[in-house]
Design a protein around this motif. Sequence first.
Motif, mmCIF file in Angstrom:
data_model
loop_
_atom_site.group_PDB
_atom_site.id
_atom_site.type_symbol
_atom_site.label_atom_id
_atom_site.label_comp_id
_atom_site.label_asym_id
_atom_site.label_seq_id
_atom_site.Cartn_x
_atom_site.Cartn_y
_atom_site.Cartn_z
ATOM 1 N N GLY A 1 -0.215 -7.915 -20.017
ATOM 2 C CA GLY A 1 -1.259 -8.687 -20.316
ATOM 3 C C GLY A 1 -2.121 -8.539 -18.196
ATOM 4 N N TRP A 2 -2.107 -7.810 -17.607
ATOM 5 C CA TRP A 2 -2.832 -7.154 -16.563
ATOM 6 C C TRP A 2 -3.565 -5.920 -17.067
ATOM 7 C CZ3 TRP A 2 -2.734 -9.749 -12.381
ATOM 8 C CH2 TRP A 2 -2.132 -11.056 -12.113
ATOM 9 N N ALA A 3 -4.708 -6.027 -17.769
ATOM 10 C CA ALA A 3 -5.004 -4.428 -17.995
ATOM 11 C C ALA A 3 -6.268 -5.089 -16.912
ATOM 12 C CB ALA A 3 -5.588 -5.010 -19.547
ATOM 13 N N GLY A 4 -6.441 -3.421 -16.504
ATOM 14 C CA GLY A 4 -7.752 -2.788 -15.360
ATOM 15 C C GLY A 4 -6.963 -3.448 -14.535
ATOM 16 N N ALA A 5 -5.934 -4.200 -14.117
ATOM 17 C CA ALA A 5 -5.418 -4.728 -12.542
ATOM 18 C C ALA A 5 -5.247 -2.988 -12.408
ATOM 19 C CB ALA A 5 -4.300 -5.527 -12.919
ATOM 20 N N SER A 6 -5.309 -3.548 -10.704
ATOM 21 C CA SER A 6 -5.561 -2.121 -9.723
ATOM 22 C C SER A 6 -3.715 -2.440 -9.098
ATOM 23 C CB SER A 6 -5.680 -2.310 -8.228
ATOM 24 O OG SER A 6 -5.095 -1.385 -7.529
ATOM 25 N N VAL A 7 -2.703 -1.257 -9.179
ATOM 26 C CA VAL A 7 -1.682 -1.332 -9.074
ATOM 27 C C VAL A 7 -1.385 -1.745 -7.309
ATOM 28 C CG1 VAL A 7 -0.991 1.177 -8.162
ATOM 29 C CG2 VAL A 7 0.263 0.507 -9.260
ATOM 30 N N SER B 1 3.403 4.225 -6.662
ATOM 31 C CA SER B 1 1.944 2.896 -6.023
ATOM 32 C C SER B 1 2.809 1.442 -5.983
ATOM 33 C CB SER B 1 1.081 3.394 -6.197
ATOM 34 O OG SER B 1 0.997 4.546 -6.019
ATOM 35 N N GLY B 2 2.194 0.720 -4.642
ATOM 36 C CA GLY B 2 2.544 -0.477 -4.754
ATOM 37 C C GLY B 2 4.416 -0.552 -4.255
ATOM 38 N N LEU B 3 4.414 -2.033 -4.523
ATOM 39 C CA LEU B 3 5.414 -2.671 -3.977
ATOM 40 C C LEU B 3 6.748 -2.903 -4.673
ATOM 41 C CD1 LEU B 3 4.486 -6.527 -3.720
ATOM 42 C CD2 LEU B 3 4.723 -5.096 -2.099
ATOM 43 N N PHE B 4 6.706 -2.164 -6.200
ATOM 44 C CA PHE B 4 7.823 -1.718 -7.080
ATOM 45 C C PHE B 4 7.415 0.702 -7.254
ATOM 46 C CE2 PHE B 4 8.460 -5.944 -7.712
ATOM 47 C CZ PHE B 4 9.677 -6.145 -8.151
ATOM 48 N N GLN B 5 6.823 0.782 -6.979
ATOM 49 C CA GLN B 5 6.467 2.198 -6.881
ATOM 50 C C GLN B 5 6.264 2.698 -8.248
ATOM 51 O OE1 GLN B 5 6.564 4.101 -3.762
ATOM 52 N NE2 GLN B 5 5.274 2.756 -3.290
ATOM 53 N N HIS B 6 5.518 1.678 -8.988
ATOM 54 C CA HIS B 6 4.810 2.105 -10.623
ATOM 55 C C HIS B 6 4.047 3.640 -10.393
ATOM 56 C CE1 HIS B 6 5.278 -1.505 -12.914
ATOM 57 N NE2 HIS B 6 5.258 -2.390 -10.693
ATOM 58 N N LEU B 7 4.895 4.335 -11.156
ATOM 59 C CA LEU B 7 4.284 5.665 -11.241
ATOM 60 C C LEU B 7 2.958 5.642 -12.246
ATOM 61 C CD1 LEU B 7 7.721 7.312 -12.028
ATOM 62 C CD2 LEU B 7 6.307 7.970 -10.493
ATOM 63 N N ASP C 1 0.996 -1.847 -0.210
ATOM 64 C CA ASP C 1 -0.082 0.001 0.057
ATOM 65 C C ASP C 1 1.315 1.181 -0.371
ATOM 66 O OD1 ASP C 1 -2.299 -1.898 0.081
ATOM 67 O OD2 ASP C 1 -2.242 -1.482 2.096
ATOM 68 N N ALA C 2 1.698 0.867 -0.040
ATOM 69 C CA ALA C 2 2.761 2.942 0.363
ATOM 70 C C ALA C 2 2.253 3.349 -1.366
ATOM 71 C CB ALA C 2 4.244 1.877 -0.723
ATOM 72 N N HIS C 3 2.968 4.355 -0.853
ATOM 73 C CA HIS C 3 2.436 5.645 -1.951
ATOM 74 C C HIS C 3 3.221 7.157 -1.101
ATOM 75 C CE1 HIS C 3 -0.327 7.922 -4.752
ATOM 76 N NE2 HIS C 3 0.013 9.016 -3.158
ATOM 77 N N HIS C 4 3.851 6.894 -2.363
ATOM 78 C CA HIS C 4 4.508 8.549 -2.651
ATOM 79 C C HIS C 4 3.468 9.210 -2.604
ATOM 80 C CE1 HIS C 4 7.765 12.098 -3.261
ATOM 81 N NE2 HIS C 4 8.084 11.216 -2.968
ATOM 82 N N SER C 5 3.242 10.515 -2.422
ATOM 83 C CA SER C 5 1.981 11.404 -1.994
ATOM 84 C C SER C 5 3.054 12.934 -3.150
ATOM 85 C CB SER C 5 2.164 12.319 -1.174
ATOM 86 O OG SER C 5 3.352 13.228 0.027
ATOM 87 N N GLY C 6 3.920 12.664 -3.644
ATOM 88 C CA GLY C 6 5.257 13.780 -4.684
ATOM 89 C C GLY C 6 4.291 13.306 -5.849
ATOM 90 N N SER C 7 5.471 12.099 -6.209
ATOM 91 C CA SER C 7 4.917 11.061 -7.729
ATOM 92 C C SER C 7 3.831 10.737 -7.557
ATOM 93 C CB SER C 7 6.448 10.769 -7.669
ATOM 94 O OG SER C 7 6.409 9.573 -7.130
ATOM 95 N N GLY C 8 3.133 10.324 -6.975
ATOM 96 C CA GLY C 8 1.991 9.293 -6.704
ATOM 97 C C GLY C 8 2.047 7.482 -7.195
#
Length: 192
Positions: free
Chosen positions: A157-163, A139-145, A130-137
């Motif tokens: 292959g994960w269309a529609g999946a939540s970050v 998110s998640g384990l690998f901190q996807h933008l 549930d990690a979230h960077h307030s500046g860049s947004g």
Amino acid sequence: MRSLIVALLLVVAVALPAHGHTWRELNQWLEGWHRRLADALSHATGDTLSLYPYAGLEAVFAEYDDMRRRHPRWDGTFQASGADWAEVSSITVFGDRVERWRPLVAAYFPAGQVDRALCIIHHESGGNPDAHHSGSGASGLFQHLPKYWEERSRKAGWAGASVWDPEANVAVAAWLWRVGGWGHWTVRGRCM
């Protein structure tokens, strides 16, 4: 000079992934650690006069704590030769919050990249899905933008999946690594 060397070794030890030790290597390290402890104690109590800087007690105990962290099944004492010690000591450990993701990461990354992927997770999110960077947004384990998530998750292959879905987050990171290497993560240099 010696305190500078000890401090540098501690920085390197913390920055790099843990490396396993055989029981013999660990015993040799522990002998040296006891000498460093005795030296630090004699300086702390004023029993020794020296022109050379020394490692303070905090640095010596931090070194011990680091070795215990890297070898969680080690009890902190000298070890007798054991059949499973080599196996136990070679496991890279990033802490429980990160290690709990090892099976999931191993399902998506090749075996030779699992420790590096866990190291990235360690530095990016500390293992918090549930990690979230307030500046860049990020998110998640690998901190996807967020600006890339929709396109990358679709291509992976994960269309529609939540970050926030740990499996999707890891799967997309694995796809991203396969198509572009580790360059997408700024912390990659800490995980060589």
